[in-house]
Design a protein around this motif. Structure first.
Motif, PDB file in Angstrom:
ATOM      1  N   ILE A  50       0.801  -1.221   0.000  1.00 32.74           N
ATOM      2  CA  ILE A  50       0.000   0.000   0.000  1.00 32.74           C
ATOM      3  C   ILE A  50       0.839   1.278   0.000  1.00 32.74           C
ATOM      4  O   ILE A  50       0.289   2.370  -0.031  1.00 32.74           O
ATOM      5  N   LEU A  51       2.157   1.156   0.028  1.00 31.99           N
ATOM      6  CA  LEU A  51       3.027   2.335   0.083  1.00 31.99           C
ATOM      7  C   LEU A  51       3.266   2.929  -1.299  1.00 31.99           C
ATOM      8  O   LEU A  51       3.320   2.213  -2.302  1.00 31.99           O
ATOM      9  N   SER A  52       3.448   4.246  -1.324  1.00 31.80           N
ATOM     10  CA  SER A  52       3.840   4.918  -2.561  1.00 31.80           C
ATOM     11  C   SER A  52       5.326   4.638  -2.814  1.00 31.80           C
ATOM     12  O   SER A  52       6.019   4.099  -1.955  1.00 31.80           O
ATOM     13  N   ASN A  53       5.814   5.009  -3.985  1.00 32.13           N
ATOM     14  CA  ASN A  53       7.222   4.769  -4.305  1.00 32.13           C
ATOM     15  C   ASN A  53       8.154   5.439  -3.295  1.00 32.13           C
ATOM     16  O   ASN A  53       9.133   4.849  -2.846  1.00 32.13           O
ATOM     17  N   HIS A  54       7.859   6.711  -2.979  1.00 28.78           N
ATOM     18  CA  HIS A  54       8.685   7.458  -2.029  1.00 28.78           C
ATOM     19  C   HIS A  54       8.689   6.775  -0.662  1.00 28.78           C
ATOM     20  O   HIS A  54       9.752   6.582  -0.051  1.00 28.78           O
TER      21      HIS A  54
END
Length: 193
Positions: A123-127
């Motif tokens: 569920i995390l964004s790339n950053h």
């Protein structure tokens, strides 16, 4: 009869006025943060028997097991006596309030870091995924299971600048036994005690 009642009412009014002044004084002189209690000083405090204490400890242990994955322990505020025990050469011009504002910033950085670490990778964004990977590579056997941040985390998650003044404040927090420095691998890890 009425004179006595009037006299009692005037005494009551004086007492009430003293209480109002006391409340106003407290209202305008509350510190921006109130340190937590560290526990009873003597064995007489608390007022519960051993059976009740065992039940409370068992309930607390269950709560800790349930919430330990998602919660991060906060650094406690520095108390006034602790602040006064810091040597003057270490304090410089830093005030009590400024020191505890840094404690707030430190806690904010810890919460932000461990919030990212506790989330699943999917569920995390790339950053955030890159941050999570960086956090995991910074961990060593000495920091396993302990909360810590590095200077880069302070810059990332707070508005603080990591300059000489900040370094001095961090050394004051070390003096007050709020954190410990672990050096290694080109990083300085500030471990929460």
């Amino acid at each position: 009869m009425q004179k006595e009642q009037l006299k009692h009412l005037k005494e009551f009014e004086k007492l009430f006025q003293v209480n109002v002044e006391s409340v106003h004084h407290m209202k305008y002189n509350i510190p921006p943060h109130i340190p937590k209690k560290r526990g009873p000083v003597s064995g007489n405090e608390g007022g519960i028997n051993h059976k009740q204490a065992a039940d409370v400890q068992q309930d607390q242990a269950e709560n800790i097991k349930q919430t330990s994955r998602n919660s991060v322990r906060d650094m406690e505020y520095v108390t006034v006596p602790e602040f006064e025990s810091i040597p003057q050469y270490m304090k410089g011009r830093v005030t009590y309030d400024q020191l505890n504002i840094v404690v707030d910033s430190f806690n904010a950085a810890l919460k932000a870091k461990y919030k990212i670490l506790s989330q699943p990778v999917k569920i995390l964004s790339n950053h955030s995924r890159k941050l999570q990977q960086r956090f995991k590579t910074q961990e060593t056997k000495d920091t396993k299971g302990r909360c810590f941040i590095v200077e880069e985390d302070i810059r990332e998650f707070t508005q603080m600048k990591v300059d000489k003044r900040c370094q001095g404040i961090l050394s004051m927090l070390r003096h007050c036994q709020r954190l410990r420095e672990l050096r290694g691998g080109g990083l300085v890890r500030y471990v929460l005690l």
